[in-house]
Design a protein around this motif. Structure first.
Motif, short mmCIF file in Angstrom:
data_model
loop_
_atom_site.label_atom_id
_atom_site.label_comp_id
_atom_site.label_asym_id
_atom_site.label_seq_id
_atom_site.Cartn_x
_atom_site.Cartn_y
_atom_site.Cartn_z
N VAL A 3 -1.32 -0.07 -1.79
CA VAL A 3 -1.24 0.63 -0.51
C VAL A 3 -1.41 2.12 -0.79
CG1 VAL A 3 0.11 1.07 1.55
CG2 VAL A 3 0.31 -1.14 0.38
N GLY A 4 -2.52 2.68 -0.35
CA GLY A 4 -2.79 4.10 -0.59
C GLY A 4 -2.11 4.98 0.43
N ASN A 5 -2.29 6.32 0.25
CA ASN A 5 -1.64 7.26 1.16
C ASN A 5 -2.61 7.98 2.07
OD1 ASN A 5 -2.90 8.99 -0.62
ND2 ASN A 5 -1.04 9.90 -1.44
N SER B 1 -4.61 -0.16 6.97
CA SER B 1 -4.20 -1.28 7.81
C SER B 1 -3.38 -2.29 7.01
CB SER B 1 -5.44 -1.97 8.41
OG SER B 1 -6.32 -2.38 7.39
N ILE B 2 -3.15 -2.01 5.74
CA ILE B 2 -2.32 -2.89 4.90
C ILE B 2 -0.86 -2.51 5.17
CG2 ILE B 2 -1.86 -3.73 2.57
CD1 ILE B 2 -4.63 -2.82 1.76
N THR B 3 -0.33 -3.05 6.23
CA THR B 3 1.01 -2.71 6.70
C THR B 3 2.04 -3.72 6.17
OG1 THR B 3 0.76 -4.04 8.68
CG2 THR B 3 0.05 -1.74 8.81
N GLY C 85 3.05 1.22 -3.85
CA GLY C 85 2.77 2.30 -2.91
C GLY C 85 3.49 2.19 -1.59
N LEU C 86 4.30 1.16 -1.40
CA LEU C 86 4.99 0.97 -0.13
C LEU C 86 6.40 0.46 -0.38
CD1 LEU C 86 4.69 0.98 3.01
CD2 LEU C 86 4.03 -1.43 2.83
N ILE D 190 -5.50 -6.80 -4.03
CA ILE D 190 -5.87 -6.56 -2.63
C ILE D 190 -5.68 -5.08 -2.37
CG2 ILE D 190 -5.33 -7.02 -0.21
CD1 ILE D 190 -4.28 -9.76 -1.03
N GLY D 191 -6.71 -4.43 -1.84
CA GLY D 191 -6.60 -2.99 -1.56
C GLY D 191 -7.75 -2.52 -0.71
#
Length: 351
Positions: free
Chosen positions: A194-196, A200-202, A222-223, A254-255
């Motif tokens: 999960v990038g900054n 939409s990867i919530t 990242g989250l 997944i990213g």
């Protein structure tokens, strides 16, 4: 006579800075200046590197930005009346004046590229994927000495126009190129990145995929987890010091299809599910197109995330031999640094 190599580093996301720091490591014998608004964390740098901290280019609450010609076809972002822009331009031109001879590498901003060129500073522009045929990009590309693409020619998407002809393709690289990848991989472990830069990867999506794929174990980088309900096959690890240690043990990543994520997946030779986010100039969409026909790689658009049969997708992809052939080039960083140096030597007639 020597010359200085300056870098302008865009502050959106972390990818531009990460890439620049890799390049700078290969420029140990040259004076380097890093310019940007997101460089406060840079400390204890080598003696050949200086940092020029620039103010942000956004308006304060009391600033009136509604005056004058608000929109211009020649710029992407150049509002009138913002003190931060005036101050950052003054600081940049001071750097240009005090450190000449100087060559500026821009990653990325067409406005900074044009400012430097108007100040008589030669420029090199880092290319990104995306539809960059608009007037501001054409002006910046035309004014540059050359363009550098930190990816392979076979990943290029678009017309082979004048900008293409002046582009040096170095091949891909990432911060994980030197990571030892000789670990035992769990075939059912999936690492979600999960990038900054907006994604939409919530947490809701992550939990839905974990619920539907309970034979797979998911590790999220990242989250942080916000809610108390927990699943046995789901770990939220947040920000970690050494993400490669977690990623290399996974079978699937997944990213989003941002540049660094794609290159990191290629460096570690991981099966990859890419989710292209909405970015200016369709950058991530075009990046996804450049890899979508390879084995072991699947592209899922954000509006299909909750409609996809994830169990079927993951079962299928884990049995494929992933194909990242030609994406990572072992000497890419060295080629890129050498290209910058040789360009400066030619411009300033240094033997």
């Amino acid at each position: 006579m020597s010359f200085t190599i300056a870098f302008y580093i865009h502050h959106h996301g972390s990818g531009h800075l990460m890439r620049t720091l890799q390049i700078v490591k290969a420029l140990k014998n040259h004076q380097v200046i890093l310019m940007g608004s997101g460089l406060k964390a840079l400390t204890e740098l080598p003696s050949n590197i200086k940092v020029a901290h620039l103010p942000l280019d956004i308006a304060d609450e009391n600033e009136n930005t509604s005056v004058g010609n608000i929109k211009s076809m020649a710029f992407h972002y150049a509002p009138i009346g913002i003190k931060g822009i005036r101050n950052r331009v003054a600081l940049m031109t001071e750097v240009f004046q005090k450190n000449y001879p100087l060559i500026l590498v821009i990653d990325v901003s067409v406005e900074v590229a044009l400012l430097a060129r108007l100040a008589g500073i030669p420029t090199i522009i880092m290319r990104q994927h995306g539809n960059r045929t608009d007037l501001p990009h054409q002006l910046a590309y035309d004014s540059a000495e050359l363009l550098i693409a930190p990816f392979s020619n076979e990943m290029y998407v678009g017309e082979k126009d004048n900008a293409y002809k002046k582009t040096v393709f170095t091949g891909g690289f990432s911060r994980f190129d030197s990571v030892e990848n000789n670990v035992n991989i769990n075939q059912n472990t999936v690492c979600i990145l999960v990038g900054n830069g907006g994604t939409s990867i919530t947490e809701m999506f992550i939990k839905s995929i974990a619920l539907s794929c309970n034979k797979f174990h998911f590790k999220v980088l990242g989250l942080e987890q916000n809610k108390s309900n927990r699943l046995a096959n789901l770990e939220f690890l947040g920000q970690v010091v050494n993400p490669a240690e977690t990623i290399k043990e996974a079978n699937i990543i997944i990213g989003n299809t941002g540049h660094n994520t794609v290159m990191e997946a290629a460096s570690l030779n991981k099966r990859f599910v890419g989710i292209p986010e909405n970015r200016p100039f369709d950058e991530q969409i075009e990046k996804a197109k450049s890899i979508q026909n390879r084995a072991g790689i699947k592209i899922v658009s954000p509006n299909e995330l909750l409609k996809t049969d994830w169990l079927l997708l993951l079962e299928n992809i884990k049995g494929e031999q992933v194909d990242w052939k030609g994406v990572i080039a072992p000497k890419a960083v060295e080629i890129l640094a050498e290209t910058i140096v040789k360009t400066g030597e030619k411009l300033f007639k240094i033997n």
